[in-house]
Write a protein that holds these residues in place. Structure first.
Motif, PDB file in Angstrom:
ATOM      1  N   ILE A  64     -20.118  66.034  58.675  1.00  0.00           N
ATOM      2  CA  ILE A  64     -19.672  64.442  58.649  1.00  0.00           C
ATOM      3  C   ILE A  64     -19.268  63.934  59.437  1.00  0.00           C
ATOM      4  CG2 ILE A  64     -17.999  63.458  57.377  1.00  0.00           C
ATOM      5  CD1 ILE A  64     -19.150  64.099  54.993  1.00  0.00           C
ATOM      6  N   VAL A  65     -19.349  63.647  60.756  1.00  0.00           N
ATOM      7  CA  VAL A  65     -18.804  63.505  61.896  1.00  0.00           C
ATOM      8  C   VAL A  65     -17.385  62.326  62.237  1.00  0.00           C
ATOM      9  CG1 VAL A  65     -20.751  64.836  62.603  1.00  0.00           C
ATOM     10  CG2 VAL A  65     -20.685  61.610  62.388  1.00  0.00           C
ATOM     11  N   GLN A  66     -17.680  61.296  61.301  1.00  0.00           N
ATOM     12  CA  GLN A  66     -16.803  60.085  60.953  1.00  0.00           C
ATOM     13  C   GLN A  66     -16.651  59.486  59.343  1.00  0.00           C
ATOM     14  OE1 GLN A  66     -17.367  56.670  61.047  1.00  0.00           O
ATOM     15  NE2 GLN A  66     -15.485  55.949  60.537  1.00  0.00           N
ATOM     16  N   VAL A  67     -15.686  58.995  59.014  1.00  0.00           N
ATOM     17  CA  VAL A  67     -15.230  58.342  57.791  1.00  0.00           C
ATOM     18  C   VAL A  67     -14.545  57.281  57.888  1.00  0.00           C
ATOM     19  CG1 VAL A  67     -14.311  58.726  55.493  1.00  0.00           C
ATOM     20  CG2 VAL A  67     -15.774  60.639  56.183  1.00  0.00           C
ATOM     21  N   ASP A  68     -14.903  56.149  57.807  1.00  0.00           N
ATOM     22  CA  ASP A  68     -13.079  54.827  57.456  1.00  0.00           C
ATOM     23  C   ASP A  68     -13.691  54.587  56.412  1.00  0.00           C
ATOM     24  OD1 ASP A  68     -15.442  53.286  57.368  1.00  0.00           O
ATOM     25  OD2 ASP A  68     -14.874  53.328  60.132  1.00  0.00           O
ATOM     26  N   GLU A  69     -12.460  53.303  55.778  1.00  0.00           N
ATOM     27  CA  GLU A  69     -12.306  52.920  54.752  1.00  0.00           C
ATOM     28  C   GLU A  69     -14.013  52.853  53.798  1.00  0.00           C
ATOM     29  OE1 GLU A  69     -10.874  51.849  57.538  1.00  0.00           O
ATOM     30  OE2 GLU A  69      -9.148  52.756  57.299  1.00  0.00           O
ATOM     31  N   ALA A  70     -14.809  52.821  54.523  1.00  0.00           N
ATOM     32  CA  ALA A  70     -15.649  51.500  53.819  1.00  0.00           C
ATOM     33  C   ALA A  70     -17.541  52.465  55.349  1.00  0.00           C
ATOM     34  CB  ALA A  70     -16.071  50.188  54.168  1.00  0.00           C
ATOM     35  N   SER A  71     -17.155  53.042  55.576  1.00  0.00           N
ATOM     36  CA  SER A  71     -17.956  53.479  56.094  1.00  0.00           C
ATOM     37  C   SER A  71     -18.413  55.298  56.439  1.00  0.00           C
ATOM     38  CB  SER A  71     -18.472  52.778  57.638  1.00  0.00           C
ATOM     39  OG  SER A  71     -17.821  53.682  58.163  1.00  0.00           O
ATOM     40  N   VAL A  72     -19.501  56.106  56.725  1.00  0.00           N
ATOM     41  CA  VAL A  72     -19.650  57.534  56.735  1.00  0.00           C
ATOM     42  C   VAL A  72     -20.605  57.908  57.352  1.00  0.00           C
ATOM     43  CG1 VAL A  72     -20.310  58.174  55.032  1.00  0.00           C
ATOM     44  CG2 VAL A  72     -19.604  59.762  56.007  1.00  0.00           C
ATOM     45  N   THR A  73     -20.516  58.583  58.640  1.00  0.00           N
ATOM     46  CA  THR A  73     -21.403  58.900  60.058  1.00  0.00           C
ATOM     47  C   THR A  73     -21.343  60.367  59.318  1.00  0.00           C
ATOM     48  OG1 THR A  73     -21.093  57.291  61.556  1.00  0.00           O
ATOM     49  CG2 THR A  73     -21.828  59.064  62.119  1.00  0.00           C
ATOM     50  N   LEU A  74     -22.692  60.503  59.424  1.00  0.00           N
ATOM     51  CA  LEU A  74     -23.416  62.627  59.234  1.00  0.00           C
ATOM     52  C   LEU A  74     -24.222  62.061  60.673  1.00  0.00           C
ATOM     53  CD1 LEU A  74     -23.616  60.830  55.919  1.00  0.00           C
ATOM     54  CD2 LEU A  74     -23.422  63.096  55.610  1.00  0.00           C
ATOM     55  N   SER A  75     -24.628  63.967  61.031  1.00  0.00           N
ATOM     56  CA  SER A  75     -25.553  63.793  61.530  1.00  0.00           C
ATOM     57  C   SER A  75     -25.876  65.336  61.667  1.00  0.00           C
ATOM     58  CB  SER A  75     -24.871  63.791  63.347  1.00  0.00           C
ATOM     59  OG  SER A  75     -23.734  65.183  63.296  1.00  0.00           O
ATOM     60  N   ALA A  76     -27.562  65.705  62.369  1.00  0.00           N
ATOM     61  CA  ALA A  76     -28.154  67.017  61.584  1.00  0.00           C
ATOM     62  C   ALA A  76     -29.872  67.004  62.835  1.00  0.00           C
ATOM     63  CB  ALA A  76     -28.624  66.932  60.628  1.00  0.00           C
TER      64      ALA A  76
END
Length: 321
Positions: free
Chosen positions: A106-118
């Motif tokens: 998990i590289v970024q989270v805000d109020e309504a989104s999340v970004t994941l990477s692999a």
């Protein structure tokens, strides 16, 4: 009002993230960057699974660097033959890519989104380094997922992606739901191994395949890819499911996905098996099943070759109706 919750404890399905906005709630699991659940005003839009549950098969997973199957796990690309591990042993194919069971960061989270990477590491059968990121974002239109791949190798990399949600129209049984699937063409497959044969008009078996006009699913069994999608003025295709009660769910995507796999979730053990016909898998795909063997087919598979240092991005949206 929006809020987000991230647990610091790793569950069986990986690190959980819960997003809430605009009446929607989306639960994401880090294993497979999976959509674990999605609700609108408390109503399920996908078949969920628990945070402390090993994900049932590929339910909700992000599929990369290919969706669907590579037949026999063998393909030729750039003049070389490659052999993948057979991860669908009952049919003898390589199924749904290499990241479905990876624990994404998990590289970024805000109020309504999340970004994941692999990262897909260079390996036997797929000798390219590909960095993959995906963002889930809630807005008034629903949940949008985007997937971005960057080729870190010095030669072109074959690439394909797609999601694997099982949509839920309402409280009724799948047999009672009405499906609108705007596609002119279906991919015929072998009955035992689901290996591609040829494309045909959906009228080849209209009762089973033709849902260009909305109608009740009934008892049909489908596990097929469709193409030649009928799109709106903005180039977007939409598959819609509705329940007799009046509720529904839709999935929309643009020309980046010229194919969609539809599966009525029929399980070998039949009725009584958990998950049997519990939802309708709607899987927009950047390419056809077995697209890595593009040269073997007379139809356009949509196989993408990502050049060294270049990126490819695509997305789709699930919304309540």
């Amino acid at each position: 009002m929006t809020d987000v919750a991230v647990s610091v404890t790793t569950a069986v399905s990986g690190t959980p993230v819960v997003l809430r906005a605009h009446g929607y709630e989306a639960a994401i699991a880090s294993v497979g960057a999976s959509l674990r659940s999605l609700t609108h005003e408390g109503r399920d839009l996908v078949v969920p699974f628990a945070a402390d549950e090993v994900r049932p098969a590929f339910r909700g997973a992000t599929l990369a660097p290919w969706p669907n199957r590579v037949v026999d796990g063998v393909y030729r690309f750039g003049g070389d033959e490659h052999r993948l591990a057979l991860t669908e042993p009952n049919r003898g194919h390589a199924l749904h890519g290499l990241l479905g069971w990876a624990d994404w960061s998990i590289v970024q989270v805000d109020e309504a989104s999340v970004t994941l990477s692999a990262t897909v590491p260079a390996q036997v059968g797929y000798p390219w380094w590909v960095e993959v990121s995906t963002t889930y974002r809630l807005n008034a239109d629903g949940l949008t997922q985007t997937v971005r791949a960057t080729n870190l190798s010095d030669t072109p990399a074959p690439w394909g992606t797609g999601p694997h949600p099982y949509l839920v129209a309402g409280s009724g049984d799948l047999d009672s739901w009405t499906l609108h699937l705007p596609a002119d063409t279906v991919l015929e497959v072998t009955p035992d191994r689901l290996a591609p044969v040829a494309v045909a008009s959906v009228t080849v078996d209209a009762e089973r395949f033709d849902f260009r006009e909305p109608r009740v699913l009934g008892a049909v069994e489908i596990d097929h890819a469709y193409t030649d999608l009928i799109r709106d003025a903005d180039g977007r295709a939409t598959v819609t499911l509705s329940d007799p009660s009046g509720t529904g769910v839709a999935m929309t995507w643009d020309a980046g996905c010229p194919w969609v796999q539809i599966h009525t979730a029929d399980l070998p053990a039949g009725p009584g098996t958990p998950g049997h016909r519990a939802g309708l898998a709607v899987e927009p795909m950047t390419c056809a099943p077995d697209a890595f063997n593009d040269d073997a087919y007379a139809f356009a598979t949509g196989l993408i070759a990502v050049a060294p240092g270049e990126s490819h991005e695509v997305g789709w949206t699930i919304s309540a109706r």
